[in-house]
Design a protein around this motif. Structure first.
Motif, PDB file in Angstrom:
ATOM      1  N   GLY A   7       0.811  -1.211   0.000  1.00  0.00           N
ATOM      2  CA  GLY A   7       0.000   0.000   0.000  1.00  0.00           C
ATOM      3  C   GLY A   7       0.841   1.255   0.000  1.00  0.00           C
ATOM      4  N   LEU A   8       1.879   1.281   0.831  1.00  0.00           N
ATOM      5  CA  LEU A   8       2.753   2.452   0.888  1.00  0.00           C
ATOM      6  C   LEU A   8       3.511   2.638  -0.420  1.00  0.00           C
ATOM      7  N   ALA A   9       4.013   1.536  -0.979  1.00  0.00           N
ATOM      8  CA  ALA A   9       4.751   1.625  -2.245  1.00  0.00           C
ATOM      9  C   ALA A   9       3.865   2.175  -3.357  1.00  0.00           C
ATOM     10  N   VAL A  10       2.638   1.685  -3.447  1.00  0.00           N
ATOM     11  CA  VAL A  10       1.710   2.178  -4.470  1.00  0.00           C
ATOM     12  C   VAL A  10       1.412   3.658  -4.243  1.00  0.00           C
ATOM     13  N   ASP A  11       1.136   4.034  -3.012  1.00  0.00           N
ATOM     14  CA  ASP A  11       0.799   5.420  -2.678  1.00  0.00           C
ATOM     15  C   ASP A  11       1.957   6.351  -2.998  1.00  0.00           C
ATOM     16  N   GLY A  30      11.123   5.355 -11.774  1.00  0.00           N
ATOM     17  CA  GLY A  30       9.886   5.131 -12.518  1.00  0.00           C
ATOM     18  C   GLY A  30       9.223   3.881 -11.988  1.00  0.00           C
ATOM     19  N   HIS A  31       8.248   3.326 -12.706  1.00  0.00           N
ATOM     20  CA  HIS A  31       7.651   2.101 -12.194  1.00  0.00           C
ATOM     21  C   HIS A  31       8.160   0.876 -12.952  1.00  0.00           C
ATOM     22  N   ASP A  32       9.504   0.825 -13.063  1.00  0.00           N
ATOM     23  CA  ASP A  32      10.199  -0.360 -13.565  1.00  0.00           C
ATOM     24  C   ASP A  32      10.475  -1.302 -12.393  1.00  0.00           C
ATOM     25  N   THR A  33      10.894  -2.505 -12.702  1.00  0.00           N
ATOM     26  CA  THR A  33      11.092  -3.531 -11.671  1.00  0.00           C
ATOM     27  C   THR A  33      12.082  -3.100 -10.596  1.00  0.00           C
ATOM     28  N   LYS A  34      13.224  -2.537 -10.990  1.00  0.00           N
ATOM     29  CA  LYS A  34      14.241  -2.123 -10.014  1.00  0.00           C
ATOM     30  C   LYS A  34      13.706  -1.033  -9.103  1.00  0.00           C
ATOM     31  N   SER A  35      13.021  -0.058  -9.672  1.00  0.00           N
ATOM     32  CA  SER A  35      12.481   1.035  -8.865  1.00  0.00           C
ATOM     33  C   SER A  35      11.447   0.528  -7.874  1.00  0.00           C
ATOM     34  N   PRO A  81      10.328  -8.237  -2.727  1.00  0.00           N
ATOM     35  CA  PRO A  81       9.131  -8.592  -3.486  1.00  0.00           C
ATOM     36  C   PRO A  81       9.469  -9.466  -4.689  1.00  0.00           C
ATOM     37  N   ASP A  82       8.655 -10.488  -4.904  1.00  0.00           N
ATOM     38  CA  ASP A  82       8.883 -11.376  -6.048  1.00  0.00           C
ATOM     39  C   ASP A  82       8.234 -10.799  -7.308  1.00  0.00           C
ATOM     40  N   ARG A  83       8.359 -11.531  -8.409  1.00  0.00           N
ATOM     41  CA  ARG A  83       7.893 -11.050  -9.698  1.00  0.00           C
ATOM     42  C   ARG A  83       6.390 -10.765  -9.692  1.00  0.00           C
ATOM     43  N   GLU A  84       5.617 -11.658  -9.068  1.00  0.00           N
ATOM     44  CA  GLU A  84       4.166 -11.488  -9.036  1.00  0.00           C
ATOM     45  C   GLU A  84       3.772 -10.245  -8.237  1.00  0.00           C
ATOM     46  N   THR A  85       4.462 -10.034  -7.115  1.00  0.00           N
ATOM     47  CA  THR A  85       4.165  -8.869  -6.274  1.00  0.00           C
ATOM     48  C   THR A  85       4.501  -7.574  -7.000  1.00  0.00           C
ATOM     49  N   ILE A  86       5.660  -7.536  -7.646  1.00  0.00           N
ATOM     50  CA  ILE A  86       6.063  -6.342  -8.375  1.00  0.00           C
ATOM     51  C   ILE A  86       5.083  -6.052  -9.512  1.00  0.00           C
ATOM     52  N   ALA A  87       4.652  -7.106 -10.213  1.00  0.00           N
ATOM     53  CA  ALA A  87       3.683  -6.915 -11.306  1.00  0.00           C
ATOM     54  C   ALA A  87       2.377  -6.318 -10.773  1.00  0.00           C
ATOM     55  N   ASN A  88       1.928  -6.799  -9.614  1.00  0.00           N
ATOM     56  CA  ASN A  88       0.708  -6.245  -9.018  1.00  0.00           C
ATOM     57  C   ASN A  88       0.876  -4.781  -8.666  1.00  0.00           C
ATOM     58  N   ILE A  89       2.015  -4.441  -8.088  1.00  0.00           N
ATOM     59  CA  ILE A  89       2.265  -3.050  -7.706  1.00  0.00           C
ATOM     60  C   ILE A  89       2.268  -2.153  -8.942  1.00  0.00           C
ATOM     61  N   ILE A  90       2.899  -2.600 -10.009  1.00  0.00           N
ATOM     62  CA  ILE A  90       2.929  -1.815 -11.244  1.00  0.00           C
ATOM     63  C   ILE A  90       1.514  -1.613 -11.781  1.00  0.00           C
ATOM     64  N   THR A  91       0.706  -2.667 -11.763  1.00  0.00           N
ATOM     65  CA  THR A  91      -0.682  -2.547 -12.228  1.00  0.00           C
ATOM     66  C   THR A  91      -1.452  -1.550 -11.378  1.00  0.00           C
ATOM     67  N   MET A  92      -1.264  -1.614 -10.054  1.00  0.00           N
ATOM     68  CA  MET A  92      -1.988  -0.701  -9.167  1.00  0.00           C
ATOM     69  C   MET A  92      -1.521   0.745  -9.337  1.00  0.00           C
ATOM     70  N   ASN A 131      -0.426   1.974 -12.225  1.00  0.00           N
ATOM     71  CA  ASN A 131      -1.045   2.381 -13.494  1.00  0.00           C
ATOM     72  C   ASN A 131      -2.521   2.713 -13.302  1.00  0.00           C
ATOM     73  N   ARG A 132      -3.215   1.917 -12.486  1.00  0.00           N
ATOM     74  CA  ARG A 132      -4.618   2.205 -12.199  1.00  0.00           C
ATOM     75  C   ARG A 132      -4.756   3.546 -11.484  1.00  0.00           C
ATOM     76  N   SER A 133      -3.849   3.802 -10.555  1.00  0.00           N
ATOM     77  CA  SER A 133      -3.899   5.060  -9.803  1.00  0.00           C
ATOM     78  C   SER A 133      -3.660   6.259 -10.713  1.00  0.00           C
ATOM     79  N   LEU A 134      -2.731   6.114 -11.654  1.00  0.00           N
ATOM     80  CA  LEU A 134      -2.463   7.197 -12.586  1.00  0.00           C
ATOM     81  C   LEU A 134      -3.681   7.455 -13.474  1.00  0.00           C
ATOM     82  N   SER A 135      -4.350   6.388 -13.898  1.00  0.00           N
ATOM     83  CA  SER A 135      -5.571   6.538 -14.690  1.00  0.00           C
ATOM     84  C   SER A 135      -6.686   7.171 -13.864  1.00  0.00           C
ATOM     85  N   PHE A 136      -6.760   6.755 -12.582  1.00  0.00           N
ATOM     86  CA  PHE A 136      -7.748   7.344 -11.681  1.00  0.00           C
ATOM     87  C   PHE A 136      -7.576   8.851 -11.592  1.00  0.00           C
ATOM     88  N   TRP A 137      -6.341   9.315 -11.453  1.00  0.00           N
ATOM     89  CA  TRP A 137      -6.106  10.751 -11.306  1.00  0.00           C
ATOM     90  C   TRP A 137      -6.386  11.517 -12.594  1.00  0.00           C
TER      91      TRP A 137
END
Length: 260
Positions: A47-51, A98-103, A132-143, A145-151
């Motif tokens: 949650g904090l990472a996405v925010d 940015g919202h790349d895997t390393k970041s 965070p593993d690959r699945e977790t990072i992918a979820n964070i990136i999706t969230m 992107n959703r937040s950016l679309s929301f704004w």
């Protein structure tokens, strides 16, 4: 004295909550994406990472977006002359671009310092163990992107990561909100569940304390909102729809104002 979150955890609310989630308008957003079912780090870190990443990618300076994390590192180093946590936090922050895997991986580690500021050094667990593993990072990136679309639809943001200076009391001495737009106070949640009564109470506390604070932006707020990028749902309520006795009760019994 307590933080907003700590104080809310102490309150026994009326049945259904001071603000019942049934009174919220619910809007389901669609993006065609499905999140992975498994994640390997604590939901609060996600949650904090996405925010914070959303704040950074919508225009905030990195130092501002991750300010609580950086303050947490300072708290951890309070009695350490070598300041290793602050040096590590600065290194992690520099590597977020940015919202790349390393970041995203570095952001998840960096937000691990938040707990030192919010709850004290005894609650801290080494950020080196946050991987965070690959699945977790992918979820964070999706969230994100959703937040950016929301704004894009509900923005623009006029204030983020705001304090409540001028509105604190002898009961609540600390607390920081998520976002303000022209007419709405927003809170981000990444829970798998629908909003809890604690969430709606938190929003009302932020709003009431905000109107007592030094921030003039609160005077134009007419709605309270929650956005959940995990569920991609928006929850809204008009402040005028909240009964005056509820505002008075929260003001007096939860926050500690003599009157609202």
């Amino acid at each position: 004295m307590y933080t907003v979150t700590e104080r809310i955890g102490m309150i026994k609310q009326p049945y259904g909550g001071y603000i019942n989630r049934k009174d919220l308008e619910i809007i389901q957003l669609e993006d065609g994406e499905t999140l992975n079912t498994s994640e390997n780090i604590h939901p609060s870190l996600i949650g904090l990472a996405v925010d914070y990443m959303t704040r950074f990618m919508t225009g905030s300076e990195k130092e501002d977006a991750f300010s609580i994390s950086l303050q947490g590192a300072v708290c951890l180093d309070l009695f350490n002359k070598k300041k290793p946590a602050q040096k590590n936090a600065a290194r992690l922050l520099k590597s977020i671009n940015g919202h790349d895997t390393k970041s995203i991986r570095n952001a998840c580690k960096l937000v691990g310092y938040d707990v030192c500021y919010r709850a004290g050094r005894r609650k801290y667990k080494p950020v080196e163990d946050i991987n965070p593993d690959r699945e977790t990072i992918a979820n964070i990136i999706t969230m994100i992107n959703r937040s950016l679309s929301f704004w894009q639809e509900y923005g623009p943001i006029i204030k983020d990561g705001f304090d409540l200076e001028g509105g604190y009391t002898s009961i609540i001495s600390n607390g920081d909100g998520d976002y303000l737009t022209k007419d709405t106070l927003w809170d981000f949640k990444v829970s798998k569940n629908e909003p809890k009564t604690q969430y709606t109470l938190q929003l009302s506390v932020y709003y009431i304390m905000g109107t007592h604070s030094i921030h003039p932006e609160f005077q134009s707020i007419t709605k309270l909102g929650i956005y959940n990028p995990r569920k991609n749902k928006v929850y809204l309520i008009d402040i005028q729809a909240i009964p005056e006795p509820v505002i008075s009760a929260v003001s007096k019994d939860v926050i500690g104002y003599a009157s609202c």
